[in-house]
Design a protein around this motif. Sequence first.
Motif, mmCIF file in Angstrom:
data_model
loop_
_atom_site.group_PDB
_atom_site.id
_atom_site.type_symbol
_atom_site.label_atom_id
_atom_site.label_comp_id
_atom_site.label_asym_id
_atom_site.label_seq_id
_atom_site.Cartn_x
_atom_site.Cartn_y
_atom_site.Cartn_z
ATOM 1 N N ARG A 43 0.853 -1.191 0.000
ATOM 2 C CA ARG A 43 0.000 0.000 0.000
ATOM 3 C C ARG A 43 0.883 1.233 0.000
ATOM 4 N N GLU A 44 0.421 2.282 -0.680
ATOM 5 C CA GLU A 44 1.072 3.586 -0.618
ATOM 6 C C GLU A 44 0.144 4.542 0.114
ATOM 7 N N ILE A 45 0.684 5.251 1.093
ATOM 8 C CA ILE A 45 -0.122 6.087 1.976
ATOM 9 C C ILE A 45 0.431 7.502 2.011
ATOM 10 N N TYR A 46 -0.456 8.485 1.849
ATOM 11 C CA TYR A 46 -0.097 9.886 2.078
ATOM 12 C C TYR A 46 -0.368 10.217 3.541
ATOM 13 N N GLY A 109 -12.261 36.470 5.045
ATOM 14 C CA GLY A 109 -12.383 37.753 5.724
ATOM 15 C C GLY A 109 -13.509 37.800 6.744
ATOM 16 N N PHE A 110 -14.193 36.669 6.962
ATOM 17 C CA PHE A 110 -15.299 36.619 7.920
ATOM 18 C C PHE A 110 -14.787 36.241 9.308
ATOM 19 N N ARG A 111 -15.183 37.066 10.295
ATOM 20 C CA ARG A 111 -14.951 36.737 11.700
ATOM 21 C C ARG A 111 -16.031 35.733 12.096
ATOM 22 N N VAL A 112 -15.609 34.612 12.658
ATOM 23 C CA VAL A 112 -16.562 33.582 13.055
ATOM 24 C C VAL A 112 -16.798 33.705 14.557
ATOM 25 N N ARG A 113 -18.057 33.857 14.934
ATOM 26 C CA ARG A 113 -18.391 34.010 16.353
ATOM 27 C C ARG A 113 -18.683 32.644 16.966
ATOM 28 N N ASP A 114 -19.893 32.159 16.869
ATOM 29 C CA ASP A 114 -20.276 30.865 17.458
ATOM 30 C C ASP A 114 -20.021 29.742 16.456
ATOM 31 N N VAL A 115 -19.113 28.855 16.818
ATOM 32 C CA VAL A 115 -18.762 27.728 15.955
ATOM 33 C C VAL A 115 -19.431 26.473 16.495
ATOM 34 N N GLN A 116 -20.046 25.711 15.607
ATOM 35 C CA GLN A 116 -20.678 24.451 15.996
ATOM 36 C C GLN A 116 -19.881 23.292 15.407
ATOM 37 N N PHE A 117 -19.318 22.450 16.276
ATOM 38 C CA PHE A 117 -18.633 21.247 15.801
ATOM 39 C C PHE A 117 -19.693 20.238 15.370
ATOM 40 N N LEU A 118 -19.498 19.632 14.204
ATOM 41 C CA LEU A 118 -20.474 18.673 13.675
ATOM 42 C C LEU A 118 -19.979 17.228 13.805
ATOM 43 N N PHE A 119 -18.825 16.925 13.211
ATOM 44 C CA PHE A 119 -18.311 15.555 13.200
ATOM 45 C C PHE A 119 -16.911 15.554 12.606
ATOM 46 N N LYS A 120 -16.242 14.389 12.678
ATOM 47 C CA LYS A 120 -14.947 14.178 12.028
ATOM 48 C C LYS A 120 -15.110 13.071 11.000
ATOM 49 N N ALA A 121 -14.317 13.143 9.924
ATOM 50 C CA ALA A 121 -14.425 12.107 8.898
ATOM 51 C C ALA A 121 -13.141 12.005 8.089
ATOM 52 N N PHE A 122 -12.871 10.790 7.601
ATOM 53 C CA PHE A 122 -11.856 10.573 6.575
ATOM 54 C C PHE A 122 -12.529 10.832 5.229
ATOM 55 N N ALA A 127 -6.145 5.736 1.101
ATOM 56 C CA ALA A 127 -4.789 6.152 0.763
ATOM 57 C C ALA A 127 -4.266 7.348 1.545
ATOM 58 N N VAL A 128 -5.128 8.035 2.307
ATOM 59 C CA VAL A 128 -4.723 9.282 2.954
ATOM 60 C C VAL A 128 -5.087 9.228 4.437
ATOM 61 N N THR A 129 -4.147 9.639 5.306
ATOM 62 C CA THR A 129 -4.388 9.584 6.755
ATOM 63 C C THR A 129 -5.182 10.786 7.272
ATOM 64 N N GLU A 130 -5.428 11.775 6.442
ATOM 65 C CA GLU A 130 -6.062 13.022 6.891
ATOM 66 C C GLU A 130 -7.457 12.795 7.480
ATOM 67 N N ILE A 131 -7.660 13.359 8.679
ATOM 68 C CA ILE A 131 -8.978 13.402 9.311
ATOM 69 C C ILE A 131 -9.435 14.858 9.269
ATOM 70 N N ILE A 132 -10.654 15.083 8.802
ATOM 71 C CA ILE A 132 -11.179 16.447 8.703
ATOM 72 C C ILE A 132 -12.236 16.666 9.776
ATOM 73 N N HIS A 133 -12.114 17.779 10.497
ATOM 74 C CA HIS A 133 -13.094 18.213 11.491
ATOM 75 C C HIS A 133 -14.078 19.143 10.781
#
Length: 197
Positions: A43-46, A109-122, A127-133
């Motif tokens: 396997r090749e993995i980034y 250029g947008f200031r973000v006030r209230d941030v809502q976390f939704l989920f994490k996902a590959f 092939a890629v180890t990146e997890i996105i929030h």
Amino acid sequence: MRKFDKAKVEIVSEKTLSDQWTRLSSFDIDYTDSMGETHRVKREIYHRTPAACILLYDPKRETVILVRQFRLPAHLTGFPGWMIEVPAGLLDGDHPEEAIRREAMEETGFRVRDVQFLFKAFTSPGAVTEIIHFFAAVVDMTDRIGNGGGLADEHEDIEVLEVALTKAMAMIETGEICDAKTIILLQWAMLNRASLK
């Protein structure tokens, strides 16, 4: 007995093939499958570090703030090289919420006030180890306190777009929006916009 009770993985070797923009490794693994048979597999993995993305939604105008920038892999595969996406970026060692606030400001250029976390996902676990929030935030035009456009020292060249949510959904069907994280967040918005006030 469950299907993968006999399955196991042993890493035999790892070789770095490239270590520039991101690290690419070649692995030899011994994979014992669900029938108990062992196979040598390559396997090749980034190795990508964690990232975050955000849906910026204006409920009064029923619009989303998107960005357009050049993506070489899309260009190489015949898709539009300048892709329309939600703001996103690598965590660079920051907490995911801090990172996405930074990225939203840099890119839009947008200031973000209230941030809502939704989920994490590959997004490409084969092939890629990146997890996105994934995050969402309500904004309005008074939150735009900068020009956005990205960081010059990172050679970012970003266009900021305000698009009606319904139009953005239609752009998925026409292929104008073909980025997975953006599609996921737009579909989430359609399902949850009543709660985004």
